[in-house]
Design a protein around this motif. Structure first.
Motif, short mmCIF file in Angstrom:
data_model
loop_
_atom_site.label_atom_id
_atom_site.label_comp_id
_atom_site.label_asym_id
_atom_site.label_seq_id
_atom_site.Cartn_x
_atom_site.Cartn_y
_atom_site.Cartn_z
N MET A 119 0.80 -1.22 0.00
CA MET A 119 0.00 0.00 0.00
C MET A 119 0.84 1.28 0.00
N PRO A 120 1.87 1.40 0.85
CA PRO A 120 2.65 2.65 0.83
C PRO A 120 3.29 2.93 -0.52
N LYS A 121 3.69 1.87 -1.24
CA LYS A 121 4.31 2.07 -2.55
C LYS A 121 3.30 2.51 -3.59
N LEU A 122 2.08 1.96 -3.54
CA LEU A 122 1.07 2.26 -4.54
C LEU A 122 0.34 3.58 -4.27
N HIS A 123 0.23 3.93 -2.99
CA HIS A 123 -0.44 5.19 -2.66
C HIS A 123 0.58 6.32 -2.71
N ASN A 124 0.40 7.25 -3.63
CA ASN A 124 1.32 8.37 -3.78
C ASN A 124 0.65 9.64 -3.26
N PRO A 125 0.95 10.04 -2.05
CA PRO A 125 0.34 11.28 -1.53
C PRO A 125 0.86 12.49 -2.29
N PRO A 126 0.13 13.61 -2.27
CA PRO A 126 0.59 14.81 -2.96
C PRO A 126 1.97 15.25 -2.47
N ALA A 127 2.80 15.66 -3.40
CA ALA A 127 4.14 16.13 -3.03
C ALA A 127 4.03 17.43 -2.24
N PRO A 128 5.03 17.74 -1.39
CA PRO A 128 4.99 18.99 -0.63
C PRO A 128 4.86 20.20 -1.55
N ARG A 178 -0.07 21.86 -5.94
CA ARG A 178 -1.21 22.77 -6.10
C ARG A 178 -2.48 21.97 -6.33
N LEU A 179 -3.03 21.42 -5.27
CA LEU A 179 -4.27 20.64 -5.35
C LEU A 179 -5.35 21.34 -4.55
N THR A 180 -6.55 21.38 -5.11
CA THR A 180 -7.67 21.92 -4.35
C THR A 180 -8.08 20.91 -3.29
N VAL A 181 -8.94 21.34 -2.37
CA VAL A 181 -9.42 20.44 -1.32
C VAL A 181 -10.17 19.27 -1.93
N GLN A 182 -10.97 19.53 -2.98
CA GLN A 182 -11.74 18.47 -3.63
C GLN A 182 -10.83 17.48 -4.33
N GLN A 183 -9.80 17.98 -5.02
CA GLN A 183 -8.85 17.08 -5.70
C GLN A 183 -8.10 16.22 -4.69
N SER A 184 -7.69 16.81 -3.60
CA SER A 184 -6.97 16.06 -2.57
C SER A 184 -7.87 14.98 -1.98
N ARG A 185 -9.15 15.31 -1.76
CA ARG A 185 -10.08 14.34 -1.20
C ARG A 185 -10.32 13.18 -2.17
N GLN A 186 -10.46 13.49 -3.46
CA GLN A 186 -10.69 12.45 -4.45
C GLN A 186 -9.46 11.53 -4.57
N LYS A 191 -7.51 10.66 -2.28
CA LYS A 191 -7.41 9.78 -1.11
C LYS A 191 -8.59 8.83 -0.96
N GLU A 192 -9.66 9.04 -1.72
CA GLU A 192 -10.89 8.30 -1.48
C GLU A 192 -10.73 6.80 -1.67
N VAL A 193 -10.24 6.36 -2.83
CA VAL A 193 -10.10 4.92 -3.11
C VAL A 193 -9.08 4.28 -2.18
N PRO A 194 -7.86 4.84 -2.03
CA PRO A 194 -6.90 4.22 -1.10
C PRO A 194 -7.41 4.14 0.34
N ALA A 195 -8.16 5.15 0.78
CA ALA A 195 -8.67 5.14 2.16
C ALA A 195 -9.66 4.00 2.37
N LYS A 196 -10.56 3.79 1.42
CA LYS A 196 -11.52 2.70 1.53
C LYS A 196 -10.82 1.35 1.50
N LEU A 197 -9.81 1.23 0.63
CA LEU A 197 -9.07 -0.03 0.54
C LEU A 197 -8.32 -0.30 1.85
N LEU A 198 -7.70 0.71 2.41
CA LEU A 198 -6.97 0.53 3.66
C LEU A 198 -7.92 0.12 4.78
N GLN A 199 -9.11 0.68 4.79
CA GLN A 199 -10.08 0.32 5.83
C GLN A 199 -10.49 -1.14 5.70
#
Length: 693
Positions: free
Chosen positions: A41-50, A53-61, A63-71
């Motif tokens: 999971m850590p290798k496949l999930h690529n969080p936004p780089a420091p 320039r992502l909006t709140v909605q883009q950042s949420r989208q 994370k949506e699939v990886p978060a459900k999979l992790l759960q």
């Protein structure tokens, strides 16, 4: 079959493939499959780089699939706990730590994650740690500590942490250097308080790790070097042998160090004030300069911060950084990174004349202007200090002053001192040129000073509630200040403390916390500084002056002359001081104390500074018959040291003679001669102006 399913899990190339495998074959997963799926999971999930320039909605989208999979994987892991061995438990703990940003809520407060980790730790440590010692190796212990640290569960699982530390301390030779580095990083990340038993075990473990790493330093690689250096920096352990081994191997492998490695190493060395040698610093600076475009904002800030603290900033590197940022249409960086970058230029004298600092500050200001509301109070104070020392008048500054006014109670007195000094450097203190936001800022500072002196927390908009000091508030104030008795610093210590604050006021560093009485005395010293800065620019209200005088009179005998001079300057800055009984009382008591002291032992700075409040008091007939003789004594002591006074100090003395009507012919003639020789202007008007010291 079993093996094929495991191969498909470990070879999944994206998060969607892994998600499909879990949905289709999840019921068939055993402990090994679950651990393997979590490990990738850590290798496949690529969080936004420091700075992305992502909006709140883009950042949420994102994370949506990886978060459900992790759960789902976490739920599967909970059912497989009785069948997990140390390797699987370590993989699960490590993976959850690496993916902590996907967990619902704060990772350390997620009930499901807590319960899962607690169950795993109980399984490993039952029967006197039988499974841990029989089936675990260095890699498993390192992953366990690494995961617990990232999940912020070290204190909650301190019993397990103590057992894991004992495992490492007993057999450090069985762990590879990279595993020892991971253990050290995890222990440092946990920040265990010294009162828990696990903290002592962690200290012994770190000693064992240090000895083993020094003995096997040839096996150090860049990632392990960074982990060890970071661990030392976070713990504040200046382990000379370990750091020397890291610096030596880093120099040997300088061509293999990526920009992130260079940034972390220099940051750690700078934080520990450990000089790895000019040879290494020069090689690291040259390597960083050649890879400047590959540095992200966090890494650039860490690199410059480390070089600044080591006093090893390279002019060419700074020139390239300024030019690179200035040419960008828009920069993406966080407030802390902005502070670190600007602080590096502030540390260099005449930086604005050599590099395009103005252009760089403008680009950074444009980026920060959008993030003012999310800044911490420390970041606001630090950015104000940086911009005032560049200096640069960006619209961001007024926005930050407005934000500081709204969050006034969240700032400490030391931060108020630094912000008021910044406004003074920027020229915002001129009453004729003040923006409404600057006026509100000074008013908020005055209200905060009142709340501090009363020792009561009031809402920012409750100025009306502070209209009267009740007897209960007075008793509370007296009790609060009584704790500070006998703990004020002497004149030399106080001056060195102020110089230290000025030198290190840009980056906050963790220091040993003083005890309560010493903390109260330092807060009173800061209260005096705030009062002086407000009074210097006619922004100190009568109420604040009265509260400050009331508190100061109770500590008068403990104040050193320099602080007494500042206190008297602050409380006499208003135009209606003759009507304030607490101010009159303080002036009378201070005059009585000064008459008993040997004024010849005071410095010319203190003597010149005392002439202003004493002259003001004499002019307002607040000292009865003792005022003029005391002022004459001060003038007499100033006479032999008048040549050492600056222009501003000489103006104070001259102004005092004009306003008080107390003349000293010898002093007046000498001051006139010095002013003519140096080309200085002495005040001629008889109005009481806001002159400073």
């Amino acid at each position: 079959n079993y093996v094929q399913l495991l191969q498909h899990i470990t070879r999944a190339r994206d998060i969607k493939t892994l998600d499909r495998l879990v949905r289709d074959y999840g019921p068939k997963f055993d402990a090994v499959h679950v651990a393997a799926a979590l490990s990738v999971m850590p290798k496949l999930h690529n969080p936004p780089a420091p700075g992305a320039r992502l909006t709140v909605q883009q950042s949420r989208q994102k994370k949506e699939v990886p978060a459900k999979l992790l759960q789902r994987l976490q739920e599967l892991a909970s059912t497989q706990v009785p069948r997990m061995f140390p390797r699987e438990a370590a993989c699960v703990t490590w993976a959850l730590g690496r993916c902590r940003s996907l967990l619902p809520g704060a990772s350390g407060h997620n009930p499901a994650t807590k319960q899962l980790i607690r169950s795993l730790m109980q399984r490993l440590t039952k029967d006197n740690n039988r499974m841990l010692y029989q089936a675990a190796g260095g890699a498993e212990v390192a992953k366990l500590l690494h995961g617990l640290a990232r999940l912020k569960l070290g204190l909650l699982m301190q019993g397990t942490v103590q057992q894991l530390c004992g495992f490492v301390a007993k057999r450090p030779q069985q762990l590879h250097v990279k595993e020892l580095a991971a253990v050290a990083w995890g222990l440092a990340k946990m920040q265990l308080p010294p009162t828990v038993a696990a903290s002592a075990a962690a200290g012994d473990t770190f000693e064992a790790i240090s000895r083993q790493v020094v003995a096997q330093k040839l096996y150090l690689r860049p990632a392990a070097m960074c982990s060890l250096a970071t661990a030392c920096a976070r713990l504040g352990r200046k382990d000379e042998q370990l750091l020397a081994a890291v610096a030596e191997e880093a120099f040997e492998q300088i061509k293999d160090l990526r920009p992130g490695h260079l940034a972390v190493l220099m940051w750690a060395f700078g934080r520990l004030q450990y000089n790895p040698g000019q040879t290494f610093v020069g090689a690291a600076t040259a390597a960083a300069n050649s890879q400047l475009d590959a540095l992200n904002s966090v890494q650039l800030g860490m690199l410059l911060n480390g070089l600044r603290q080591l006093g090893a900033l390279d002019q060419q590197l700074l020139a390239d950084v300024a030019a690179g940022i200035s040419k960008e249409q828009e920069v993406a960086l966080g407030p802390q990174d902005a502070v670190r970058i600007l602080a590096a230029f502030v540390a260099q004298k005449h930086a604005g004349a050599v590099w395009d600092v103005e252009g760089m500050a403008a680009r950074i200001g444009d980026a920060m202007n959008k993030r003012v509301a999310s800044m911490s109070v420390g970041q606001i104070a630090n950015l104000l200090v940086c911009y005032s020392k560049v200096p640069s008048h960006h619209p961001l500054l007024l926005r930050m002053l407005e934000e500081a006014s709204m969050r006034s109670s969240a700032f400490s007195l030391d931060q108020w001192v630094r912000m008021l000094q910044s406004c003074e450097r920027l020229g915002y203190s001129d009453p004729a040129a003040r923006d409404s936001r600057v006026v509100d800022f000074y008013a908020a500072a005055d209200q905060h000073l009142q709340r501090h002196l009363l020792g009561a927390v009031m809402p920012d908009n409750a100025a009306a509630g502070a209209a009267q000091k009740t007897s209960q508030q007075r008793r509370q104030q007296q009790n609060w200040w009584r704790k500070a008795l006998n703990f004020l610093q002497d004149d030399q210590q106080q001056q060195s403390r102020q110089e230290k604050v000025e030198q290190h006021d840009i980056i906050h560093q963790q220091e040993q916390q003083p005890d309560s009485r010493q903390r109260h005395s330092l807060q009173f010293a800061a209260a005096i500084d705030v009062g002086v800065l407000l009074g210097r620019h006619k922004a100190l209200s009568d109420k604040s002056a009265e509260y400050l005088a009331d508190a100061g009179s109770k500590m008068l005998q403990q104040l050193q002359p320099r602080k007494l001079m500042f206190l008297l300057t602050a409380v006499t800055s208003g135009d209606r001081i003759a009507t304030l009984e607490d101010v009159r009382k303080l002036l009378v008591e201070a005059a009585a104390r000064l008459q008993q002291e040997d004024l010849s032992q005071l410095s010319h700075t203190v003597l010149a500074g005392l002439t202003k409040p004493l002259g003001h008091a004499v002019a307002r007939s607040m000292l009865a018959s003792s005022g003029e003789p005391l002022l004459q004594q001060v003038y007499q002591q100033l006479l032999p040291v008048l040549d050492e006074c600056s222009e501003q100090q000489l103006q104070l003395v001259w102004d005092s003679m004009l306003r008080s009507g107390v003349q000293h012919e010898g002093l007046k003639e000498k001051a006139d001669a010095i002013a003519a020789r140096e080309g200085w202007q002495l005040p001629q008007d008889r109005g009481w102006g806001p002159l400073g010291i």
